[in-house]
Design a protein around this motif. Sequence first.
Motif, PDB file in Angstrom:
ATOM      1  N   LEU B  11       0.745  -1.305   0.122  1.00 19.54           N
ATOM      2  CA  LEU B  11       0.196   0.113  -0.173  1.00 19.54           C
ATOM      3  C   LEU B  11       0.873   1.409   0.003  1.00 19.54           C
ATOM      4  O   LEU B  11       0.335   2.244   0.323  1.00 19.54           O
ATOM      5  CB  LEU B  11      -1.043  -0.104   1.196  1.00 19.54           C
ATOM      6  CG  LEU B  11      -2.198  -1.008   1.239  1.00 19.54           C
ATOM      7  CD1 LEU B  11      -2.730  -0.768   2.542  1.00 19.54           C
ATOM      8  CD2 LEU B  11      -2.846  -0.905   0.018  1.00 19.54           C
ATOM      9  N   PHE B  14      -0.767   4.214  -1.684  1.00 23.22           N
ATOM     10  CA  PHE B  14      -2.191   4.369  -1.305  1.00 23.22           C
ATOM     11  C   PHE B  14      -2.821   5.715  -1.096  1.00 23.22           C
ATOM     12  O   PHE B  14      -1.844   6.132  -0.108  1.00 23.22           O
ATOM     13  CB  PHE B  14      -2.691   3.204  -0.532  1.00 23.22           C
ATOM     14  CG  PHE B  14      -4.225   2.842  -0.366  1.00 23.22           C
ATOM     15  CD1 PHE B  14      -4.929   2.524  -1.389  1.00 23.22           C
ATOM     16  CD2 PHE B  14      -4.742   2.726   1.031  1.00 23.22           C
ATOM     17  CE1 PHE B  14      -6.174   2.389  -1.068  1.00 23.22           C
ATOM     18  CE2 PHE B  14      -6.160   2.694   1.152  1.00 23.22           C
ATOM     19  CZ  PHE B  14      -6.847   2.422   0.141  1.00 23.22           C
ATOM     20  N   HIS B  20      -3.083   5.026  -9.443  1.00 19.30           N
ATOM     21  CA  HIS B  20      -3.167   3.875 -10.284  1.00 19.30           C
ATOM     22  C   HIS B  20      -2.314   3.957 -11.614  1.00 19.30           C
ATOM     23  O   HIS B  20      -2.325   3.030 -12.520  1.00 19.30           O
ATOM     24  CB  HIS B  20      -4.747   3.767 -10.760  1.00 19.30           C
ATOM     25  CG  HIS B  20      -5.373   5.051 -11.376  1.00 19.30           C
ATOM     26  ND1 HIS B  20      -5.459   6.122 -10.579  1.00 19.30           N
ATOM     27  CD2 HIS B  20      -5.472   5.398 -12.570  1.00 19.30           C
ATOM     28  CE1 HIS B  20      -6.042   7.058 -11.284  1.00 19.30           C
ATOM     29  NE2 HIS B  20      -5.819   6.764 -12.702  1.00 19.30           N
ATOM     30  N   LYS B  99     -10.377  -5.537  -0.032  1.00 19.95           N
ATOM     31  CA  LYS B  99      -9.177  -5.106  -0.036  1.00 19.95           C
ATOM     32  C   LYS B  99      -8.610  -5.236  -1.735  1.00 19.95           C
ATOM     33  O   LYS B  99      -8.026  -4.215  -2.178  1.00 19.95           O
ATOM     34  CB  LYS B  99      -7.870  -6.031   0.643  1.00 19.95           C
ATOM     35  CG  LYS B  99      -8.117  -7.485   0.214  1.00 19.95           C
ATOM     36  CD  LYS B  99      -7.192  -8.386   1.027  1.00 19.95           C
ATOM     37  CE  LYS B  99      -7.551  -9.614   0.429  1.00 19.95           C
ATOM     38  NZ  LYS B  99      -6.672 -10.194  -0.734  1.00 19.95           N
ATOM     39  N   ARG B 101     -10.473  -4.953  -4.504  1.00 16.87           N
ATOM     40  CA  ARG B 101     -11.164  -3.805  -5.107  1.00 16.87           C
ATOM     41  C   ARG B 101     -10.269  -2.835  -5.224  1.00 16.87           C
ATOM     42  O   ARG B 101     -10.126  -1.960  -6.093  1.00 16.87           O
ATOM     43  CB  ARG B 101     -12.587  -3.656  -4.619  1.00 16.87           C
ATOM     44  CG  ARG B 101     -13.203  -2.675  -5.439  1.00 16.87           C
ATOM     45  CD  ARG B 101     -14.767  -2.487  -4.948  1.00 16.87           C
ATOM     46  NE  ARG B 101     -15.077  -0.924  -5.059  1.00 16.87           N
ATOM     47  CZ  ARG B 101     -15.578  -0.184  -4.207  1.00 16.87           C
ATOM     48  NH1 ARG B 101     -16.074  -0.717  -3.119  1.00 16.87           N
ATOM     49  NH2 ARG B 101     -15.935   1.082  -4.497  1.00 16.87           N
ATOM     50  N   TYR B 102      -9.675  -2.319  -3.655  1.00 20.98           N
ATOM     51  CA  TYR B 102      -8.874  -1.167  -3.719  1.00 20.98           C
ATOM     52  C   TYR B 102      -7.697  -1.322  -4.433  1.00 20.98           C
ATOM     53  O   TYR B 102      -6.901  -0.323  -5.191  1.00 20.98           O
ATOM     54  CB  TYR B 102      -8.446  -0.906  -2.128  1.00 20.98           C
ATOM     55  CG  TYR B 102      -9.460  -0.025  -1.574  1.00 20.98           C
ATOM     56  CD1 TYR B 102      -9.844   1.144  -1.214  1.00 20.98           C
ATOM     57  CD2 TYR B 102     -10.679  -1.061  -1.169  1.00 20.98           C
ATOM     58  CE1 TYR B 102     -10.748   1.715  -0.643  1.00 20.98           C
ATOM     59  CE2 TYR B 102     -11.834  -0.491  -0.330  1.00 20.98           C
ATOM     60  CZ  TYR B 102     -11.979   1.086  -0.172  1.00 20.98           C
ATOM     61  OH  TYR B 102     -12.999   1.462   0.622  1.00 20.98           O
ATOM     62  N   GLU B 105      -8.550  -0.908  -8.076  1.00 20.72           N
ATOM     63  CA  GLU B 105      -8.694   0.401  -8.427  1.00 20.72           C
ATOM     64  C   GLU B 105      -7.726   1.500  -8.393  1.00 20.72           C
ATOM     65  O   GLU B 105      -7.501   2.537  -8.987  1.00 20.72           O
ATOM     66  CB  GLU B 105     -10.000   0.955  -7.742  1.00 20.72           C
ATOM     67  CG  GLU B 105     -11.127  -0.046  -8.315  1.00 20.72           C
ATOM     68  CD  GLU B 105     -12.589   0.611  -7.361  1.00 20.72           C
ATOM     69  OE1 GLU B 105     -12.471   1.655  -6.626  1.00 20.72           O
ATOM     70  OE2 GLU B 105     -13.507   0.087  -7.565  1.00 20.72           O
ATOM     71  N   GLU B 106      -6.864   1.395  -7.284  1.00 21.56           N
ATOM     72  CA  GLU B 106      -5.899   2.338  -7.051  1.00 21.56           C
ATOM     73  C   GLU B 106      -4.459   2.052  -7.340  1.00 21.56           C
ATOM     74  O   GLU B 106      -3.647   2.685  -7.455  1.00 21.56           O
ATOM     75  CB  GLU B 106      -5.947   2.588  -5.506  1.00 21.56           C
ATOM     76  CG  GLU B 106      -7.332   2.961  -5.048  1.00 21.56           C
ATOM     77  CD  GLU B 106      -7.983   4.293  -5.718  1.00 21.56           C
ATOM     78  OE1 GLU B 106      -7.183   5.388  -5.953  1.00 21.56           O
ATOM     79  OE2 GLU B 106      -9.333   4.521  -5.725  1.00 21.56           O
ATOM     80  N   SER B 252      -9.255  -6.021   5.340  1.00 21.55           N
ATOM     81  CA  SER B 252     -10.570  -5.427   5.251  1.00 21.55           C
ATOM     82  C   SER B 252     -11.274  -5.241   6.605  1.00 21.55           C
ATOM     83  O   SER B 252     -11.922  -6.292   7.051  1.00 21.55           O
ATOM     84  CB  SER B 252     -11.385  -5.882   4.177  1.00 21.55           C
ATOM     85  OG  SER B 252     -10.595  -6.351   3.133  1.00 21.55           O
ATOM     86  N   GLY B 261     -12.081   0.173   7.060  1.00 21.57           N
ATOM     87  CA  GLY B 261     -11.229   0.433   5.761  1.00 21.57           C
ATOM     88  C   GLY B 261     -10.018  -0.526   5.590  1.00 21.57           C
ATOM     89  O   GLY B 261     -10.222  -1.762   6.116  1.00 21.57           O
ATOM     90  N   VAL B 262      -9.285  -0.510   4.707  1.00 20.06           N
ATOM     91  CA  VAL B 262      -8.220  -1.631   4.409  1.00 20.06           C
ATOM     92  C   VAL B 262      -6.908  -1.045   4.816  1.00 20.06           C
ATOM     93  O   VAL B 262      -6.485   0.339   5.027  1.00 20.06           O
ATOM     94  CB  VAL B 262      -7.955  -1.464   2.754  1.00 20.06           C
ATOM     95  CG1 VAL B 262      -6.909  -2.541   2.557  1.00 20.06           C
ATOM     96  CG2 VAL B 262      -9.129  -2.063   2.138  1.00 20.06           C
TER      97      VAL B 262
END
Lengths: 165, 435
Positions: B11, B14, B20, B99, B101-102, B105-106, B252, B261-262
């Motif tokens: 992360l 993050f 991304h 997690k 998904r983040y 996406e990110e 998560s 949150g993650v």
Amino acid sequence: MSTEKTYQFSPHAEARFKELETKFPQRSSLVIWALHLVQEDVGYIPRDAVDYVAQRVGVAPSWVAGVVSFYSMFHEEPIGKYNLNICYNASCYLMGSDKLEECVTRKLGIKPGETTPDGLFTYTRQAECLAACGKAPAIQVNEEYYEDLTPEKLEALIDELKKKG
Amino acid sequence: MAAPHEVRVILQDFGKPDSHTIGVYEAGGGYKALKKILVEEKDKWTPDAIIEEVKKSNLRGRGGAGFPTGLKWSFLPKGNDKPKYVVCNADESEPGTFKDRYLLEELPHGMIEGMIIAGLALNSNHGFIYLRGEFYLGWQRVEAAIKEAYAKGYLGENILGSGKTFHLATFRGAGAYICGEETALLESLEGKRGHPRLKPPFPAVKGLYGCPTTVNNVETFAAVPHIILKGGDWYAKLGVGDPKSGGTKLFSVSGHVKNPGVYEVPLGLPLKKLIYETCGGLREGRKLKAVVPGGSSTPILTADEAENATLDYEGMAKLGTMLGSGGLIVLDDSTDIVEFTYRIAYFYAHESCGQCTPCREGSRWVQDVLARVRAHDAQSEDVDTLLSFTENMGNGTTICPFADAVVMGVTPIVKKFRPEFEAYLQRTEAVPSGT
Ligand SMILES: Cc1cc2nc3c(=O)[nH]c(=O)nc-3n(C[C@H](O)[C@H](O)[C@H](O)COP(=O)(O)O)c2cc1C
Ligand code: SF4
Ligand code: FES
């Protein structure tokens, strides 16, 4: 029915399909991809599109029909323009998703699985967790996620979508 | 900004703007591991050397089962008589888990670099990323990231002038939890219904299109570049609990904490620290009731059990549960546990693929009994029947572990909070739900 045109890919879907054909070593992988393209084109999977996809990919129509019925995102009948998928799973429940369900029923007069008479909204009870639990309660409207929702925010969203029509 | 106890490896970018994109990833050291393998230290990094480094890291599969990743890779045959495939499981749908998904996406590039490195380790020229259909933004971001990586010469033919080839394509699922099970995922990737396959043969021998295949989770792949860059020993030592649990893990956290949150924390962190320090604790005036530690398929912990729990594979096993996907659901004392359990049962009843009778009928039946409890329309014997019936529902009688997941997700709650189920049977009025 005979006057109805049979389904074929839109030019955009056709271009995407041609590109996808180069990416998979075996054509059967294209079944689900092709169904996504159909649904993007017409909003659901018409019966003649099943035959069309089967013929384009080179598998039996029964294969394609079986796939359509297995996956919850593929709709065999037309649904509302906006599909309100309200997460019914554990974390959203903890954070008050019942109030969102109640809000939809109160505001739109529909229960899970139903569509408003004007064809604008379908209310889906989402059994699978949407993977948005950290910002629960969450819903998905077509492709978009809406998170950290309250009934007030959901009402505003529905009003906005109604206005857009 | 990192929260207390966070150690950000995967992360690290993050929360940065445009995290991304390839520029941000490269600025933080992205694709350096790939360059190290293919250019700077190209004689050192044979396929076996990559696998050895991953073994040393004690990286265990982050998708739920916790199987050692290096070992899993070593099961693929060495010969090249058939193509081999690297498949990323981005079907994330275990309730309580978000997690991946983040990451999609990110931070999609970490996963992509990890997959390329896996391709080099396994002599594979082809990778596929299977994303759950709902992840539209994640899919768009991954597609864009793949294009960036091709443009930079990290993907395609002759990667960084090495003569090596690796191609990557995405695949979108269409709404079926069971497709997260790796053999169901492969069936789906072949364009079929998501029916799990009988094992053996395992995917390492007979996977996608009948060829040797590894299926790994998004987070698993995302850890690999860091292991190559800083060393397996370094990664292993990031863990603070049992030495067999190496590295950091994404959790998560959802439910009744102040800051859900993650979070990325060292494996072995005490559960209490994660809840009370990293996540800011419970809401004012509330007490802890229970914690589901690793997604809805992992047995629930009571507040007492959670007291001394540590977040590693071994610590969870000691308490009869599992770290799973790291999807932690925190329940405070306002929770109606019966309704909570019903929601989980409702989900399983909808998601059984239907191939095995004990699973298909059993998961529906579990939901029915809980529906009756919830409607104050059941007898105490029904709860006993539920518990004795579920003893025989999984236990190797089914093709895949889904049936066991139903049992592990539901029955420990009924056993540990039985008085609340009994109380429901006696009440006649509806109980308010939610917060
Ligand atoms: C019912 C079921 C659902 C699963 N869902 C997922 C999932 O959503 N994501 C995932 O990575 N693994 C999931 N798994 C685990 C996969 O089968 C497989 O073990 C994993 O993808 C291997 O990757 P890893 O070793 O990197 O964890 C699931 C397993 C079962 C039995
Ligand atoms: S255990 Fe359940 S989900 Fe798994 S194969 Fe059998 S019926 Fe399908
Ligand atoms: S429970 Fe609703 S998003 Fe996970």
